[in-house]
Design an enzyme around this catalytic site. Structure first.
Site, PDB file in Angstrom:
ATOM      1  CB  ALA A 147      -0.922  -0.024   1.211  1.00 51.71           C
ATOM      2  N   PRO A 178      -5.018   8.767  -1.808  1.00 49.52           N
ATOM      3  CG  PRO A 178      -7.117   8.888  -0.776  1.00 49.52           C
ATOM      4  CD  PRO A 178      -5.730   8.369  -0.565  1.00 49.52           C
ATOM      5  CG  PHE A 223      -5.824   3.560  -7.194  1.00 44.92           C
ATOM      6  CD1 PHE A 223      -7.190   3.589  -7.362  1.00 44.92           C
ATOM      7  CD2 PHE A 223      -5.087   4.690  -7.574  1.00 44.92           C
ATOM      8  CE1 PHE A 223      -7.823   4.719  -7.887  1.00 44.92           C
ATOM      9  CE2 PHE A 223      -5.697   5.810  -8.098  1.00 44.92           C
ATOM     10  CZ  PHE A 223      -7.075   5.831  -8.248  1.00 44.92           C
ATOM     11  CB  ILE A 224      -4.311  -1.374  -2.115  1.00 45.50           C
ATOM     12  CG1 ILE A 224      -3.963   0.037  -1.617  1.00 45.50           C
ATOM     13  CG2 ILE A 224      -3.284  -2.413  -1.626  1.00 45.50           C
ATOM     14  CD1 ILE A 224      -2.723   0.683  -2.251  1.00 45.50           C
ATOM     15  N   PRO A 250      12.724  -1.743  -9.576  1.00 48.15           N
ATOM     16  CG  PRO A 250      15.021  -1.328  -9.877  1.00 48.15           C
ATOM     17  CD  PRO A 250      13.906  -1.226  -8.859  1.00 48.15           C
ATOM     18  CD  GLU A 265       5.636  -2.182  -8.252  1.00 46.95           C
ATOM     19  OE1 GLU A 265       6.318  -1.856  -7.262  1.00 46.95           O
ATOM     20  OE2 GLU A 265       4.454  -1.840  -8.428  1.00 46.95           O
ATOM     21  CG  HIS A 313     -10.590 -10.355 -33.187  1.00 45.73           C
ATOM     22  ND1 HIS A 313      -9.234 -10.213 -33.082  1.00 45.73           N
ATOM     23  CD2 HIS A 313     -10.876 -11.581 -32.676  1.00 45.73           C
ATOM     24  CE1 HIS A 313      -8.714 -11.289 -32.519  1.00 45.73           C
ATOM     25  NE2 HIS A 313      -9.682 -12.144 -32.278  1.00 45.73           N
ATOM     26  CD  GLU A 347       2.433   9.584 -18.906  1.00 45.13           C
ATOM     27  OE1 GLU A 347       2.089   8.982 -17.871  1.00 45.13           O
ATOM     28  OE2 GLU A 347       1.980   9.306 -20.027  1.00 45.13           O
TER      29      GLU A 347
HETATM   30  C1  LIG Z   1      -5.545  -1.294 -11.224  1.00 42.51           C
HETATM   31  C2  LIG Z   1      -4.546  -0.566 -10.383  1.00 42.51           C
HETATM   32  C3  LIG Z   1      -3.791  -1.275  -9.461  1.00 42.51           C
HETATM   33  C4  LIG Z   1      -2.891  -0.595  -8.639  1.00 42.51           C
HETATM   34  N1  LIG Z   1      -2.210  -1.280  -7.658  1.00 42.51           N
HETATM   35  C5  LIG Z   1      -1.500  -0.608  -6.732  1.00 42.51           C
HETATM   36  C6  LIG Z   1      -0.941  -1.267  -5.594  1.00 42.51           C
HETATM   37  O1  LIG Z   1      -1.058  -2.489  -5.424  1.00 42.51           O
HETATM   38  N2  LIG Z   1      -0.285  -0.519  -4.670  1.00 42.51           N
HETATM   39  C7  LIG Z   1      -0.131   0.825  -4.793  1.00 42.51           C
HETATM   40  O2  LIG Z   1       0.453   1.434  -3.911  1.00 42.51           O
HETATM   41  N3  LIG Z   1      -0.633   1.489  -5.864  1.00 42.51           N
HETATM   42  C8  LIG Z   1      -1.320   0.814  -6.825  1.00 42.51           C
HETATM   43  N4  LIG Z   1      -1.857   1.475  -7.915  1.00 42.51           N
HETATM   44  C9  LIG Z   1      -1.658   2.906  -8.027  1.00 42.51           C
HETATM   45  C10 LIG Z   1      -0.753   3.318  -9.176  1.00 42.51           C
HETATM   46  O3  LIG Z   1       0.575   2.945  -8.931  1.00 42.51           O
HETATM   47  C11 LIG Z   1      -0.937   4.846  -9.375  1.00 42.51           C
HETATM   48  O4  LIG Z   1      -2.243   5.012  -9.909  1.00 42.51           O
HETATM   49  C12 LIG Z   1       0.103   5.450 -10.284  1.00 42.51           C
HETATM   50  O5  LIG Z   1       1.360   5.419  -9.672  1.00 42.51           O
HETATM   51  C13 LIG Z   1      -0.246   6.889 -10.667  1.00 42.51           C
HETATM   52  O6  LIG Z   1      -0.591   7.664  -9.570  1.00 42.51           O
HETATM   53  P1  LIG Z   1      -1.942   8.543  -9.619  1.00 42.51           P
HETATM   54  O7  LIG Z   1      -3.045   7.611 -10.006  1.00 42.51           O
HETATM   55  O8  LIG Z   1      -2.086   9.280  -8.342  1.00 42.51           O
HETATM   56  O9  LIG Z   1      -1.734   9.549 -10.811  1.00 42.51           O
HETATM   57  P2  LIG Z   1      -1.076  11.011 -10.719  1.00 42.51           P
HETATM   58  O10 LIG Z   1       0.213  10.928  -9.995  1.00 42.51           O
HETATM   59  O11 LIG Z   1      -2.109  11.952 -10.220  1.00 42.51           O
HETATM   60  O12 LIG Z   1      -0.794  11.320 -12.261  1.00 42.51           O
HETATM   61  C14 LIG Z   1      -1.753  11.906 -13.152  1.00 42.51           C
HETATM   62  C15 LIG Z   1      -1.059  12.147 -14.488  1.00 42.51           C
HETATM   63  O13 LIG Z   1       0.016  13.066 -14.305  1.00 42.51           O
HETATM   64  C16 LIG Z   1       1.204  12.523 -14.824  1.00 42.51           C
HETATM   65  N5  LIG Z   1       2.340  12.988 -14.005  1.00 42.51           N
HETATM   66  C17 LIG Z   1       2.471  12.974 -12.656  1.00 42.51           C
HETATM   67  N6  LIG Z   1       3.655  13.458 -12.307  1.00 42.51           N
HETATM   68  C18 LIG Z   1       4.315  13.795 -13.446  1.00 42.51           C
HETATM   69  C19 LIG Z   1       5.581  14.358 -13.745  1.00 42.51           C
HETATM   70  N7  LIG Z   1       6.453  14.663 -12.786  1.00 42.51           N
HETATM   71  N8  LIG Z   1       5.894  14.572 -15.044  1.00 42.51           N
HETATM   72  C20 LIG Z   1       5.041  14.259 -16.027  1.00 42.51           C
HETATM   73  N9  LIG Z   1       3.819  13.725 -15.807  1.00 42.51           N
HETATM   74  C21 LIG Z   1       3.465  13.487 -14.537  1.00 42.51           C
HETATM   75  C22 LIG Z   1       1.033  11.026 -14.707  1.00 42.51           C
HETATM   76  O14 LIG Z   1       1.903  10.338 -15.581  1.00 42.51           O
HETATM   77  C23 LIG Z   1      -0.426  10.874 -15.086  1.00 42.51           C
HETATM   78  O15 LIG Z   1      -0.567  10.861 -16.468  1.00 42.51           O
HETATM   79  C24 LIG Z   1      -2.723   0.802  -8.777  1.00 42.51           C
HETATM   80  C25 LIG Z   1      -3.465   1.510  -9.733  1.00 42.51           C
HETATM   81  C26 LIG Z   1      -4.368   0.849 -10.521  1.00 42.51           C
HETATM   82  C27 LIG Z   1      -5.170   1.654 -11.504  1.00 42.51           C
END
Ligand SMILES: Cc1cc2nc3c(=O)[nH]c(=O)nc-3n(C[C@H](O)[C@H](O)[C@H](O)COP(=O)(O)OP(=O)(O)OC[C@H]3O[C@@H](n4cnc5c(N)ncnc54)[C@H](O)[C@@H]3O)c2cc1C
Length: 389
Positions: free
Chosen positions: A134, A138, A166-167, A252, A254, A350, A379
């Site tokens: 985790a 949010p 999102f865990i 790495p 992961e 398809h 990104e």
């Molecule tokens: C199905 C699923 C499973 C997941 N499983 C896990 C899990 O097991 N454990 C866990 O901890 N998390 C998990 N996640 C979370 C996932 O790792 C995050 O959603 C991801 O790291 C992006 O964070 P965010 O959603 O807050 O997006 P944000 O950080 O809000 O990013 C929004 C957009 O801004 C861009 N952005 C952000 N910073 C920059 C920057 N510096 N330069 C350029 N662009 C940028 C991003 O690329 C993205 O396009 C999961 C997510 C999903 C959808």
């Protein structure tokens, strides 16, 4: 079932020979016989049931790369790759054992005390404990330094408060590595990883099992920690403040693992599509007889071949301890981008049937999308690669 990787006609890399190959065959059989027939039910329930985890444990598919003395099978990342490839090739991508095996368990192996390893790894190997990590909150995804979950010391306990979202495996997990701030003043240097065994604590609550567009069989969830008390001995590592470094060291693998899922799905998409266009007729001939179909599939097969060769090289380097974070970021970003492209083009070939859920390519299209987002967005991967220029 034939291995969809054979569609590329490449020789097997040395790391995939012998017992790794046998493990792949066994894992494919397990996924085809035990998981695939019930996969629609798991998607409907938005989780794979606990019984299937225990069966996977009994079959030796959990903790394959953990040492035997801790209940594992004594393998390497090659063994984990074989299992994740089998999942991707059979098409049961929501079964979250890849994260359990090659992300959660290694943190305990690498940073846990002898006592912690003996306590948790054997139960992760049987499936009695299901693992999750985790990190995301949010208000903190890409920018993990912004994590707000606080672990306050209270005698020989930590009191953990905060919320995660999102865990992966969030509804089933009973061993969760929680990214916390033990010293919020210190930013990254105040970050620590603490294990929460959910069956042992009060104040832990699972939130919604989130409604996603794909990977429906995974219980991706919200988690809430309301003054959850855990012994200070649940800290991973000898001292507080090492969490960020530990995350950076493990990311790495992961990221490479996301590449594993990507290359496996690319091969499955190609194999399914080649079969389909040979069967389907239009204008009095098979769809494969159109030059456009051949050119498209020729391009995709070429790119898949490049992807597989790159992936195999990354695994060989990783097993030797030489996969650097920049190359792992390239593998995650490039292979998941390629997966999105290949699956999209294969769906197009398809026609309307590709848009129907009864055809596997439709599910693959939905499942592929998140690969470019989780494990660090593509990104962020480019940002990391950019820093090496
Ligand atoms: C199905 C699923 C499973 C997941 N499983 C896990 C899990 O097991 N454990 C866990 O901890 N998390 C998990 N996640 C979370 C996932 O790792 C995050 O959603 C991801 O790291 C992006 O964070 P965010 O959603 O807050 O997006 P944000 O950080 O809000 O990013 C929004 C957009 O801004 C861009 N952005 C952000 N910073 C920059 C920057 N510096 N330069 C350029 N662009 C940028 C991003 O690329 C993205 O396009 C999961 C997510 C999903 C959808």
């Amino acid at each position: 079932m034939t291995n969809p990787a054979e569609i590329l006609g490449l020789p097997k890399p040395a790391w995939a020979a012998d017992e790794v190959g046998m493990l792949y065959d066994m894992a494919s059989r397990f996924m085809s016989e035990e998981i695939a027939p019930r996969y629609d039910e798991f998607e409907k329930n938005e989780m794979v049931d606990r019984e299937s985890w225990l069966k996977a444990g009994a079959a030796g598919l959990l903790c394959a790369s953990m040492p035997e003395e801790y209940g594992g099978s004594g393998g390497t990342f090659a063994h984990e790759s074989a299992i994740i490839e089998a999942i991707g090739h059979v098409g049961v991508d929501g079964f979250g054992i890849g994260l359990h095996n090659s992300i959660v368990a290694p943190y305990i192996l690498h940073y846990g005390s002898e006592e912690q390893k003996k306590k948790w790894l054997p139960k992760l190997a049987t499936g009695e404990l299901i693992g999750a990590i985790a990190m995301t909150e949010p208000g903190a995804g890409s920018d993990l330094q912004g994590v707000k979950t606080r672990a306050e010391k209270d005698g020989n306990h930590y009191k953990i408060s905060g919320s995660k979202t999102f865990i992966t495996n969030g509804q089933l997990a009973n061993l969760i590595i929680v990214v916390t701030k033990t010293d919020p003043e210190k930013g990254a240097k105040g970050t620590s990883l603490i294990i929460v065994e959910t069956d042992e604590v009060e104040g832990f609550q699972r939130g919604r099992n989130l409604d996603k567009i794909g990977l429906k069989a995974n219980d991706t969830s919200e988690l809430f920690f309301n003054d959850v008390r855990v012994p200070t001995s649940n800290l991973l590592g000898h001292e507080e403040g090492k969490g960020f470094v530990q995350l950076m060291q493990q990311l790495p693998q992961e990221r490479l693992q996301i590449g594993t899922g990507a290359i496996a799905m690319i091969e499955r998409a190609l194999a399914l599509t080649i079969d389909y266009v040979k069967e389907r007729k239009a204008f009095g001939k098979a769809v494969i007889d159109f030059q456009n179909t051949q050119f498209k599939l020729a391009e995709l097969k070429t790119e898949a071949t490049i992807g597989r060769v790159f992936y195999n090289d990354c695994v060989a380097r990783h097993i030797d301890g030489g996969l650097d974070p920049v190359t792992a970021s390239m593998a995650k970003y490039w292979l998941s981008d390629l997966q999105g492209k290949v699956v999209d083009e294969c769906l197009q070939l398809h026609g309307g049937y590709g848009y129907m859920n009864e055809y596997p390519i439709a599910r693959m299209y939905r499942d592929a999308r998140v690969q470019r987002i989780y494990g660090g967005t593509n990104e962020i991967m480019k940002l990391l690669i950019g820093r090496s220029l």
